[in-house]
Motif scaffolding. Structure first.
Motif: not given
Length: 252
Positions: A58, A61-62, A64-65, A68-69, A114, A118
């Motif tokens: 988590e 991944e968070s 990376w999120t 991306q945001g 990731r 990308h």
């Protein structure tokens, strides 16, 4: 983006990016990541800090999120976060060693997946993976750390070849002992290695950044003595290197 960018080599890498026209997203496990972002902003860069536990799925991944945001392409990624553990394998806590592997190996692969997908989609990008001179030798009393960095080195070299025709480059940074909090955090402050002169972290980061931007496959970070050690390690027998390293890392 720089993982482990709140202190040590990671922060120095983030500064290199900021000084060379990049805005920077950085991750860290403590509130120091926000302080590091303030440092980067004083270098006239936009800085985006994110606090996360790199030992968990988590956490990786968070970040990376989050990146991306921001709605912007990742042009360069320094996969730098890593931890060490000193002491005898027979005595060390298993959970601590599994956490080290989760950060240094599993987390690196996770974030690389990731980032690579990308960048390949965009047709461009640069990836720096921080390994260690420890990747070139046995590391008694850092018995899990060294092999984790050997994984990172070979992972970078393998990935580099796979991506050769995609517009995405991969560079490995192999620092020697550096003047960060690494050895203290690893519980090695009282060893011979802990007391030796260290390489300058700013120099190490500059060498890594320049190698990344010039598409070099790997660079040993540090002074000439450190670079010579890495060269010698190619030919010295493993038992000899292991005994030599044990003298430096054995708990006093």
């Amino acid at each position: 983006m720089v993982t482990g960018g709140s202190s040590g080599i990671g922060l120095e890498l983030a500064k290199q990016f900021a000084q060379n026209g990049f805005d920077v997203a950085i991750s860290g496990s403590s509130d120091k990541v926000s302080e590091a972002a303030d440092v980067l902003r004083r270098l006239s860069a936009e800085a985006y800090p994110f606090k996360a536990d790199a030992s968990t799925y988590e956490g990786v991944e968070s970040f990376w999120t989050f990146t991306q945001g921001l709605g912007r392409p990742v042009e360069a990624a320094a996969l730098n976060v890593g931890v060490g553990i000193g002491g005898a394998f027979v005595d060390n806590n298993l959970d601590d060693e599994l956490r080290l592997l989760a950060i240094n190996v599993t987390g690196t692969v996770h974030m690389a997946k990731r980032v690579v997908q990308h960048m390949v989609k965009n047709g461009r990008g640069r990836i720096l993976i921080t390994s260690s001179v420890s990747a070139t030798q046995p590391t008694p009393y850092e018995t899990v750390y060294g092999p984790s960095k050997a994984f990172g080195y070979m992972f970078a070299e393998s990935l580099r070849e796979e991506l050769r025709s995609t517009g995405v480059t991969v560079t490995a940074l192999l620092p020697g002992a550096t003047n960060s909090d690494f050895h203290a955090n690893a519980g090695m402050g009282g060893t011979k290695l802990g007391g030796l002169k260290k390489n300058d972290k700013t120099l190490v980061a500059k060498q890594g950044f320049e190698a990344l931007m010039n598409d070099v496959d790997h660079v040993v970070g540090g002074d000439q003595e450190t670079k010579l050690q890495a060269i010698e390690n190619r030919t010295i027998p493993e038992p000899v290197k292991a005994a030599r390293q044990a003298e430096l890392t054995r708990p006093q």
